[in-house]
Design a protein around this motif. Sequence first.
Motif, PDB file in Angstrom:
ATOM      1  N   GLU A 177       0.764  -1.061  -0.106  1.00  0.00           N
ATOM      2  CA  GLU A 177       0.019  -0.112   0.038  1.00  0.00           C
ATOM      3  C   GLU A 177       0.860   1.213   0.019  1.00  0.00           C
ATOM      4  O   GLU A 177       0.465   2.271  -0.750  1.00  0.00           O
ATOM      5  N   ARG A 178       2.067   0.976   0.707  1.00  0.00           N
ATOM      6  CA  ARG A 178       2.913   2.265   0.877  1.00  0.00           C
ATOM      7  C   ARG A 178       3.930   1.783   1.571  1.00  0.00           C
ATOM      8  O   ARG A 178       3.961   0.803   2.166  1.00  0.00           O
ATOM      9  N   ALA A 179       5.059   2.643   1.690  1.00  0.00           N
ATOM     10  CA  ALA A 179       6.466   2.316   2.504  1.00  0.00           C
ATOM     11  C   ALA A 179       5.945   2.886   3.830  1.00  0.00           C
ATOM     12  O   ALA A 179       5.596   4.075   3.899  1.00  0.00           O
ATOM     13  N   THR A 180       6.615   2.501   4.604  1.00  0.00           N
ATOM     14  CA  THR A 180       6.542   2.763   6.340  1.00  0.00           C
ATOM     15  C   THR A 180       7.420   3.950   6.426  1.00  0.00           C
ATOM     16  O   THR A 180       7.162   4.593   7.633  1.00  0.00           O
ATOM     17  N   ASP A 181       8.330   4.065   5.660  1.00  0.00           N
ATOM     18  CA  ASP A 181       9.346   5.317   5.908  1.00  0.00           C
ATOM     19  C   ASP A 181       8.854   6.476   5.438  1.00  0.00           C
ATOM     20  O   ASP A 181       8.424   7.897   5.671  1.00  0.00           O
ATOM     21  N   GLY A 182       8.357   6.591   3.913  1.00  0.00           N
ATOM     22  CA  GLY A 182       8.024   7.759   3.210  1.00  0.00           C
ATOM     23  C   GLY A 182       6.610   7.948   3.312  1.00  0.00           C
ATOM     24  O   GLY A 182       6.195   9.091   3.351  1.00  0.00           O
ATOM     25  N   GLU A 183       5.603   6.913   3.659  1.00  0.00           N
ATOM     26  CA  GLU A 183       4.377   7.155   3.596  1.00  0.00           C
ATOM     27  C   GLU A 183       3.712   7.822   2.950  1.00  0.00           C
ATOM     28  O   GLU A 183       2.667   8.584   2.922  1.00  0.00           O
ATOM     29  N   THR A 184       3.948   7.480   1.333  1.00  0.00           N
ATOM     30  CA  THR A 184       3.163   8.458   0.483  1.00  0.00           C
ATOM     31  C   THR A 184       2.223   7.563  -0.253  1.00  0.00           C
ATOM     32  O   THR A 184       1.236   7.755  -0.645  1.00  0.00           O
ATOM     33  N   GLY A 185       2.670   6.177  -0.366  1.00  0.00           N
ATOM     34  CA  GLY A 185       1.792   5.567  -1.270  1.00  0.00           C
ATOM     35  C   GLY A 185       1.475   5.954  -2.912  1.00  0.00           C
ATOM     36  O   GLY A 185       0.539   5.490  -3.499  1.00  0.00           O
ATOM     37  N   GLN A 186       2.343   6.769  -3.201  1.00  0.00           N
ATOM     38  CA  GLN A 186       2.485   7.404  -4.595  1.00  0.00           C
ATOM     39  C   GLN A 186       2.992   6.425  -5.689  1.00  0.00           C
ATOM     40  O   GLN A 186       2.724   6.586  -6.995  1.00  0.00           O
ATOM     41  N   VAL A 187       4.237   5.725  -5.125  1.00  0.00           N
ATOM     42  CA  VAL A 187       4.780   5.071  -6.183  1.00  0.00           C
ATOM     43  C   VAL A 187       4.171   3.936  -7.010  1.00  0.00           C
ATOM     44  O   VAL A 187       4.156   3.858  -8.218  1.00  0.00           O
ATOM     45  N   GLY A 188       3.305   3.168  -6.571  1.00  0.00           N
ATOM     46  CA  GLY A 188       2.408   2.153  -6.890  1.00  0.00           C
ATOM     47  C   GLY A 188       1.727   2.845  -7.947  1.00  0.00           C
ATOM     48  O   GLY A 188       1.506   2.354  -9.345  1.00  0.00           O
ATOM     49  N   PRO A 189       0.617   3.542  -7.900  1.00  0.00           N
ATOM     50  CA  PRO A 189      -0.314   4.459  -9.039  1.00  0.00           C
ATOM     51  C   PRO A 189       0.743   5.051 -10.062  1.00  0.00           C
ATOM     52  O   PRO A 189       0.511   5.074 -11.223  1.00  0.00           O
ATOM     53  N   GLY A 190       2.158   5.608  -9.526  1.00  0.00           N
ATOM     54  CA  GLY A 190       2.820   5.966 -10.544  1.00  0.00           C
ATOM     55  C   GLY A 190       3.430   5.330 -11.371  1.00  0.00           C
ATOM     56  O   GLY A 190       3.766   5.530 -12.605  1.00  0.00           O
ATOM     57  N   ILE A 191       3.977   3.968 -10.766  1.00  0.00           N
ATOM     58  CA  ILE A 191       4.412   2.972 -11.785  1.00  0.00           C
ATOM     59  C   ILE A 191       3.289   2.710 -12.966  1.00  0.00           C
ATOM     60  O   ILE A 191       3.540   2.617 -14.174  1.00  0.00           O
ATOM     61  N   ALA A 192       2.022   2.348 -12.370  1.00  0.00           N
ATOM     62  CA  ALA A 192       1.141   2.512 -13.383  1.00  0.00           C
ATOM     63  C   ALA A 192       0.856   3.214 -14.326  1.00  0.00           C
ATOM     64  O   ALA A 192       0.483   2.972 -15.561  1.00  0.00           O
ATOM     65  N   SER A 193       1.040   4.618 -14.256  1.00  0.00           N
ATOM     66  CA  SER A 193       0.710   5.547 -14.948  1.00  0.00           C
ATOM     67  C   SER A 193       1.979   5.732 -15.946  1.00  0.00           C
ATOM     68  O   SER A 193       1.400   5.939 -17.092  1.00  0.00           O
ATOM     69  N   PHE A 194       3.088   5.457 -15.709  1.00  0.00           N
ATOM     70  CA  PHE A 194       4.210   5.587 -16.533  1.00  0.00           C
ATOM     71  C   PHE A 194       4.056   4.219 -17.315  1.00  0.00           C
ATOM     72  O   PHE A 194       4.518   4.590 -18.527  1.00  0.00           O
ATOM     73  N   LEU A 195       3.489   3.158 -16.854  1.00  0.00           N
ATOM     74  CA  LEU A 195       3.508   2.025 -17.975  1.00  0.00           C
ATOM     75  C   LEU A 195       2.002   2.099 -18.760  1.00  0.00           C
ATOM     76  O   LEU A 195       1.666   1.112 -19.653  1.00  0.00           O
ATOM     77  N   ASN A 196       1.254   3.173 -18.524  1.00  0.00           N
ATOM     78  CA  ASN A 196       0.194   3.159 -19.050  1.00  0.00           C
ATOM     79  C   ASN A 196      -0.960   1.960 -18.719  1.00  0.00           C
ATOM     80  O   ASN A 196      -1.776   1.515 -19.743  1.00  0.00           O
ATOM     81  N   LEU A 197      -0.921   1.583 -17.762  1.00  0.00           N
ATOM     82  CA  LEU A 197      -1.821   0.531 -17.071  1.00  0.00           C
ATOM     83  C   LEU A 197      -2.695   1.036 -16.298  1.00  0.00           C
ATOM     84  O   LEU A 197      -2.488   2.253 -15.535  1.00  0.00           O
ATOM     85  N   PRO A 198      -3.792   0.230 -16.135  1.00  0.00           N
ATOM     86  CA  PRO A 198      -4.715   1.194 -15.056  1.00  0.00           C
ATOM     87  C   PRO A 198      -4.312   0.387 -13.638  1.00  0.00           C
ATOM     88  O   PRO A 198      -3.208  -0.647 -13.606  1.00  0.00           O
ATOM     89  N   VAL A 199      -4.666   1.054 -12.358  1.00  0.00           N
ATOM     90  CA  VAL A 199      -4.188   0.609 -10.946  1.00  0.00           C
ATOM     91  C   VAL A 199      -5.578   0.409 -10.196  1.00  0.00           C
ATOM     92  O   VAL A 199      -6.450   1.241 -10.407  1.00  0.00           O
ATOM     93  N   ILE A 200      -5.312  -0.914  -9.778  1.00  0.00           N
ATOM     94  CA  ILE A 200      -6.571  -1.085  -8.643  1.00  0.00           C
ATOM     95  C   ILE A 200      -5.682  -0.806  -7.418  1.00  0.00           C
ATOM     96  O   ILE A 200      -4.912  -1.544  -6.953  1.00  0.00           O
ATOM     97  N   THR A 201      -6.231   0.191  -6.521  1.00  0.00           N
ATOM     98  CA  THR A 201      -5.536   0.402  -5.083  1.00  0.00           C
ATOM     99  C   THR A 201      -6.137  -0.295  -4.026  1.00  0.00           C
ATOM    100  O   THR A 201      -7.551  -0.728  -4.284  1.00  0.00           O
ATOM    101  N   TYR A 202      -5.660  -0.371  -2.725  1.00  0.00           N
ATOM    102  CA  TYR A 202      -6.141  -0.773  -1.766  1.00  0.00           C
ATOM    103  C   TYR A 202      -7.080  -2.301  -1.883  1.00  0.00           C
ATOM    104  O   TYR A 202      -8.168  -2.489  -1.379  1.00  0.00           O
TER     105      TYR A 202
END
Lengths: 297, 343
Positions: A141-166
């Motif tokens: 869901e996110r990393a316990t240090d940065g606590e953003t949860g932005q990298v997963g959806p970001g990867i999907a966006s760069f790869l032009n794929l949909p993302v299902i979170t949570y």
Amino acid sequence: MPIFKERSTKNSSGKWVNDKNIAMRIIVPIKQVPSSDDVQLDPQTGTLIRQGVEAIVNPLDLYAIETALSIRDKHGGEIIVISMGPAQAAEALREAISMGADEAVLLCDSVFAGSDTYATAYVLSTAIKRLGEYDLIICGERATDGETGQVGPGIASFLNLPVITYVSKIDELIENHRKQSKHPEGIRVHRLIETGYEIIKADLPVVLTVVKEIAIPRLPTLAGKIRARNLQIPIWSASDLGIEKNQVGLTGSLTKVVKIHKPCIVRKSEKITVENELSRQEAINRLISILQDKLLL
Amino acid sequence: MIDKNNLINNTQSYGGVWILAEVAGKAIDKVSFELLSRGRQLADARSTELSAVVLGWRINQSDLEELIARGADKVIFVESPQLEHFLVEPHSACLLELIKQYRPEILIAAATTTGRTLMPYLAVRARAGLTADCTELKIDKETGGLLQIRPAIGGNVLATIITPAARPQMATVRPRSTKPAPMQKGRTGEIVRINPPADLLKSCLQRLGFESDQSTHSIQDADIIVAVGRGIGNARNIRIVEELADALDAAIGASREVVDRGWLGYPHQVGLSGKTVTPKLYIAIGISGAVQHLAGMQTAETIVAINEDPQAPIFTVADFGIIGDLFEIVPALTERVRQARKK
């Protein structure tokens, strides 16, 4: 450059394709983090004291690894864990291998240091493109240090794929019966939102980020630990990935940390120690009157 | 993916503050009013316009007008049946088009499951900087840029983050970290309705259904939270905490240890790896107060801690602390609360 040539081959159009014997190919990006509760702040300089702090696999990534493992248990396939980090982040990858992941790649280059979530997602997605075809990318869901949860959806966006979170439950992998193919083509999941669970269907490939509810991570096995110790983990640098220095690190990041300060919490604290019946009554009376003053009762 | 020439990061050509209204079904969620409160301050500091963007379907005109009454100068309503429920691709595609067309300098959204999914997806497409989970937003008086302040490193510190060149400056904001903007009579503004073209509405995802489960959000909406930590000893003992919660009409929160041990479900977890809560009253029972827990509750209005260990860090954030055996104190407290409430 080892890119798992024994399992993937390039077709005539130059695209990486899977060996048809492999049912599923799952990529799990993970992060090594300090075991968070130990991190202390230097009161003089306001900087972090990192020395002596144990590094662990981001605890929320263990759920992503477990999800991948349980899909592989049912459907077969291979799991590739990747991580961007310093050389010692290989230890995090070894832990994933000891839990049962098949392959690992470390993305390590001094120019990656200081990357924000945008630059990090860029590096990880570039590496994923290099890994060839895949069916699923599963993130914590996110990393316990940065606590953003932005990298997963970001990867999907760069790869032009949909993302299902949570994602809280994998309901099923959907096979295409018309094509008589055992290779799953879709997935149906539960997604945990504020008011309940959404049921979402997606075509593969898709990026998932998973929450704790999804599974209980398994422990490493002895055989897994031995395999992890002996496994050669390829290291990919920025130039291996065709990434320019100015696209990553501090210069490639769109956001910048300009100040770190300690929050000051001002509370007039009152304490009562309960040692006997009398002091207990006193404490409770005081609390009740505080709550009444604040109109909380 | 994007035409870089089209998005030259010329900060001068961007203007206006946007909030992304949160839509729940066919209604505007009240977290949107918190965003209006933030957005209004930022727009005033920048002497610019505040717009509320609404992506949805069949939203009442009166709901759109309420956004204006609570501080928006303009409402941009993008309406389509495909936008009734959140799906990342159509929502992101529509917002990206709007950004290209109107070029806002700031875009903020709530750090909800929707905002935390849509914003990072969109930020990559728009090549915009994004800061997650801010607790405070301010305008830098010198540069006019957005100062994005968020807890970092286990909530030990607050980090101030800027987006030097990329526009819009994007941030998600923690729900309940500010008060909702009040209704103001006589405020006027413009409502723009947009029907998006079909190619923006394509999605590889399909929403098949929904199972309501109110327990998943109750702690974030609760005025009073009674939270339990490892000191409770086992799952059976949680009953005494439930009785106090019942007497107070409170929701039940939990520390990570309690959830990891399976004594309560994940929706109850308070802290960095769980939920951030800002209730009027937070009663921490048998919770030592690890940094990661404190980060999720220290903005509560009133904090009461009950713990055996006088050195427990929870007491450093508590307004009122009782040092002693929770198994004696809590049932006695429950009894007194019941009596007080009867009156």
